[in-house]
Design an enzyme around this catalytic site. Structure first.
Site, PDB file in Angstrom:
ATOM      1  N   VAL A 146       1.227  -1.615   0.242  1.00  0.00           N
ATOM      2  CA  VAL A 146       0.110  -0.197  -0.254  1.00  0.00           C
ATOM      3  C   VAL A 146       0.562   1.586   0.090  1.00  0.00           C
ATOM      4  CG1 VAL A 146      -1.950   1.327   1.252  1.00  0.00           C
ATOM      5  CG2 VAL A 146      -2.108  -1.073   1.327  1.00  0.00           C
ATOM      6  N   ASN A 168       8.870   0.989   9.290  1.00  0.00           N
ATOM      7  CA  ASN A 168       9.260   1.433  10.223  1.00  0.00           C
ATOM      8  C   ASN A 168       9.928   0.442  10.844  1.00  0.00           C
ATOM      9  OD1 ASN A 168       6.706   3.678  11.127  1.00  0.00           O
ATOM     10  ND2 ASN A 168       5.295   2.348  11.240  1.00  0.00           N
ATOM     11  N   SER A 224       5.558   8.931   7.882  1.00  0.00           N
ATOM     12  CA  SER A 224       4.549   8.731   8.533  1.00  0.00           C
ATOM     13  C   SER A 224       3.305   9.264   7.304  1.00  0.00           C
ATOM     14  CB  SER A 224       4.324   8.927   9.250  1.00  0.00           C
ATOM     15  OG  SER A 224       2.953   9.731  10.330  1.00  0.00           O
ATOM     16  N   GLY A 225       2.190   9.137   7.353  1.00  0.00           N
ATOM     17  CA  GLY A 225       1.427   9.601   6.162  1.00  0.00           C
ATOM     18  C   GLY A 225      -0.147   8.283   6.315  1.00  0.00           C
ATOM     19  N   HIS A 227       6.833   8.997  17.437  1.00  0.00           N
ATOM     20  CA  HIS A 227       5.717   9.740  16.830  1.00  0.00           C
ATOM     21  C   HIS A 227       4.301   8.930  16.779  1.00  0.00           C
ATOM     22  CE1 HIS A 227       3.225   9.366  13.150  1.00  0.00           C
ATOM     23  NE2 HIS A 227       3.355  11.027  12.976  1.00  0.00           N
ATOM     24  N   ASN A 228       4.798   7.146  16.851  1.00  0.00           N
ATOM     25  CA  ASN A 228       3.567   6.411  16.730  1.00  0.00           C
ATOM     26  C   ASN A 228       3.493   6.412  18.711  1.00  0.00           C
ATOM     27  OD1 ASN A 228       4.318   6.355  13.825  1.00  0.00           O
ATOM     28  ND2 ASN A 228       4.506   4.096  14.137  1.00  0.00           N
ATOM     29  N   ARG A 256      13.189   0.414  50.224  1.00  0.00           N
ATOM     30  CA  ARG A 256      14.674  -0.338  49.035  1.00  0.00           C
ATOM     31  C   ARG A 256      15.483  -0.546  50.453  1.00  0.00           C
ATOM     32  NH1 ARG A 256      16.969   2.605  45.668  1.00  0.00           N
ATOM     33  NH2 ARG A 256      17.716   0.907  44.495  1.00  0.00           N
TER      34      ARG A 256
HETATM   35  C1  6PG Z   1       2.214   6.523  10.432  1.00  0.00           C
HETATM   36  C2  6PG Z   1       1.364   5.132  10.930  1.00  0.00           C
HETATM   37  C3  6PG Z   1       1.838   3.912  10.121  1.00  0.00           C
HETATM   38  C4  6PG Z   1       0.952   2.721  10.508  1.00  0.00           C
HETATM   39  C5  6PG Z   1       1.641   1.881  11.980  1.00  0.00           C
HETATM   40  C6  6PG Z   1       0.107   1.577  12.608  1.00  0.00           C
HETATM   41  O1  6PG Z   1       2.831   7.402  10.648  1.00  0.00           O
HETATM   42  O2  6PG Z   1       1.638   6.430   9.142  1.00  0.00           O
HETATM   43  O3  6PG Z   1       1.897   5.520  12.615  1.00  0.00           O
HETATM   44  O4  6PG Z   1       3.234   3.996  10.565  1.00  0.00           O
HETATM   45  O5  6PG Z   1      -0.439   3.405  10.993  1.00  0.00           O
HETATM   46  O6  6PG Z   1       2.170   1.251  11.482  1.00  0.00           O
HETATM   47  O7  6PG Z   1       0.631   0.854  13.675  1.00  0.00           O
HETATM   48  P1  6PG Z   1      -0.022   0.298  14.320  1.00  0.00           P
HETATM   49  O8  6PG Z   1      -0.078  -1.137  13.872  1.00  0.00           O
HETATM   50  O9  6PG Z   1       1.176  -0.341  15.299  1.00  0.00           O
HETATM   51  O10 6PG Z   1      -1.041   0.572  14.820  1.00  0.00           O
END
Ligand code: 6PG
Length: 637
Positions: free
Chosen positions: A177, A271, A297-298, A355-356, A612
């Protein structure tokens, strides 16, 4: 005319190199050279006496030519007629700094060429040598290949056409994709592109070829073999890998290495984990190949229209591919690309990972507000979408809020689609990686880690269903004053969002110190203002603030101090109302807890230290002594 300045017309003697070369030189208005003129006398003598040249004879001649090419390249360029029969000869010729050589191979069969040679006069080459030339010839697979059984005019025309269309400026591997979207984006910007997709029986068949036929552009070439794919790309090559993070990246790199040359650059746009990126960059740099780990990203739409790109790694590599990445990236509000060289090593992928992490926490925060509104305030999805849209108009717009409003309005024949979606969140791991990365350098990643745990908790659906049957918890009515509640909710959303971003940027700041990456927070935030999943009005403010001061913590900027002071009560109120009504709000409540601890001069950790020391003699520091001193107490005495 092609983009570069050196054209080498190669082929066996008699294939028409001089004639074609001279015509091309005229056409391009650059000098013509005949490689034969650079042979040492001994070689000319040998050839005119009918002896074929061996590799030893050719070596000094080829090196001399390579030097000449270097000079021509820094001047007006040149057309060179040179047999260059073997791949290793061609490698010597292109072993110079010349950015790129346009190879043109004149291809004809033995009968045709021997007839032409017999018709020739005054040439020192004897026709008997033709057999030896054909025996030596390793037909090139790269460059423009021309069947010479046609007129000079036709040959020239075909060369011109092929030069324009056949050399790709960029390669892309993996037409999933994101790969397809990025390829279309690259083509729409006018770049010539080669795409490669592997062949997997019954699953991935002729993907690259099909992609090429679907495009209107003439500038795309499709391959399912790595060698011709690599050969089709302008040197030094830039190849964007859009394959699944993990082993696939290593496998593709391994497959590519035999065909790459020093100075080529691979860009991993998946990623990938930043440590894998560090490892890969080191490995490839040992063989002279640049490696860029670029967070992209996007999603699908971003790939197509312009994503946010976070490239890190080899600076020299970025010099090579930066222009492509910046051209295909989204634009910020001033028209600048949302792509900027982040820093050395795995910093680009680290930034994408954070970012994620922020993405996870923002998504979970919005999901919690939806849940509260839906099941405790009893709003329907459309009403909730209206509420979210109203916030968006008041300077709190974000891509995630926008898509959530869209999602909530989506209906199927018999109701809202959201009600048909199973409440089990998936994840590919980047949120969890952020948590691990924070643990590694001792940073609190409260809201982000909690959002990962919330996904995990959602995943144990059958246990949740069972527990809900056992406990049968009643949810209580929560609304006394709806309008007041909604005002608090809006303020709570902003406060939690600021805290999520603060937490993410604190991790980046610390990582920058730990790994000596010298990261520019304002630039990172700017790259996140468009194209990416966490783009928002808030991100614009953040970028502007960090521009003033790269070292200040986000919630310590006066602008955010004012907002937090006026919004934190609403966040606490919403969390408390939600929790007492039976609605779980993991990220929102973690945000309050983080804030309350972060802003407390006195935390509860003195008890932890005492505990501790009590059971493990781990020692503690004292408020009334130097911090370099450590104390132990015999607690039972
Ligand atoms: C982005 C998203 C993209 C993707 C992640 C989602 O910035 O375009 O973060 O990288 O959607 O992989 O990951 P999860 O499956 O961990 O939610």
């Amino acid at each position: 005319m092609g983009l570069e300045k050196i054209y080498i017309i190669c082929g066996v003697s008699g294939s028409g190199k001089t004639t074609i070369g001279k015509r091309l030189a005229e056409l391009f208005n650059i000098p013509f050279y005949d490689a034969d003129d650079f042979h040492p006398k001994t070689n000319i003598k040998k050839m005119s006496e009918g002896y074929p040249l061996n590799d030893e004879d050719r070596t000094p001649w080829l090196h001399k030519l390579a030097e000449e090419i270097k000079k021509w390249n820094s001047d007006r360029g040149a057309v060179l007629a040179c047999s260059a029969l073997k791949q290793k000869y061609r490698q010597v010729l292109q072993s110079i700094d010349a950015e790129y050589i346009n190879w043109i191979f004149l291809d004809g069969n033995y009968d045709l060429i021997s007839k032409r040679i017999q018709a020739r006069e005054n040439h020192f080459f004897k026709k008997e040598l033709l057999t030896s030339q054909f025996n030596t010839l390793e037909k090139p697979e790269q460059g423009v290949i021309i069947d010479i059984d046609k007129s000079v005019e036709e040959i020239i025309h075909e060369i011109e056409l092929k030069l324009k269309t056949q050399v790709s400026q960029l390669g892309l591997i993996g037409l999933g994709v994101m790969g397809k979207g990025l390829s279309k984006n690259i083509l729409s910007k006018g770049f010539r592109l080669s795409v490669y997709n592997r062949q997997v029986e019954k699953k991935e068949v002729d993907i690259a070829k099909k992609f090429v036929t679907e495009q209107e552009s003439q500038k795309v070439l499709g391959f399912d073999q790595l060698q011709p794919f690599v050969i089709s790309i302008k040197r030094p090559r830039s190849i964007l890998l859009m394959v699944n993070a993990g082993k696939s990246v290593d496998m593709v790199i391994e497959g590519l290495i035999p065909f790459l040359e020093k100075g080529d650059c691979l860009i991993d746009g998946g990623n990938s984990h930043f440590k894998d990126t560090i490892r890969r960059e080191r490995l490839l740099s040992e063989i002279g190949i640049h490696f860029i780990g670029a967070g992209i990203s996007g999603g699908e739409d971003g790939a197509l229209r312009g994503p946010s790109i976070m490239p890190g790694g080899s600076e020299k590599g970025y010099e090579l591919c930066g222009n492509f990445l910046e051209t295909i990236a989204a634009r910020d509000k001033n028209g600048n690309p949302c792509c900027s060289y982040i820093g050395i090593e795995g910093s680009g992928h680290y930034i994408k990972m954070v970012h994620n992490g922020i993405e996870y926490a923002e998504m979970q925060g919005i999901a919690e507000l939806y849940h509260l509104l839906r099941f405790y305030v009893k709003k329907n999805p459309e009403q909730i979408a209206d509420i979210f849209d109203s916030w968006r108009k008041k300077g709190k717009d974000s891509y995630l809020l926008e898509i959530t409003a869209d999602i909530l309005r989506k209906k199927e024949e018999d109701g809202f689609l959201i009600d048909k979606i199973l409440d089990k969140a998936g994840q590919k791991g980047t949120g969890g990686w952020s948590t691990e990365a924070a643990l590694e350098i001792g940073m609190p990643l409260s809201t982000i880690s909690e959002s990962v745990m919330a996904r995990n908790l959602s995943g144990i659906k059958s246990q949740r269903v069972k527990a809900s049957e056992v406990y049968q918890l009643e949810s209580s009515e929560i609304l006394e004053d709806e309008s007041m509640f909604l005002k608090d909710l809006e303020k709570a959303f902003l406060a939690a969002s600021i805290l999520n971003h603060h937490i993410g940027f604190e991790l980046i700041k610390q990582a920058s110190k730990e790994y000596n990456w010298d990261l520019n927070l304002s630039e990172i935030a700017r790259v996140w203002t468009n194209g990416c999943i966490i783009r928002s009005d808030l991100m614009e403010h953040i970028s502007a603030l960090f521009k003033e001061n790269n070292d200040t913590s986000l919630i310590m900027f006066p602008e955010f101090i004012t907002i937090m002071k006026s919004n934190i009560d609403s966040l606490s109120k919403i969390v408390s109302i939600g929790l007492t009504s039976g609605c779980s709000l993991p990220v929102m409540s973690t945000a309050v807890n983080y804030f309350l601890t972060y802003t407390s001069a006195q935390s509860s950790a003195n008890i932890i230290q005492a505990q501790r020391d009590y059971f493990g003699a781990h020692t503690y520091q004292r408020v009334d002594a130097l911090l370099t001193e450590y104390f132990h107490t015999n607690w039972k005495d």
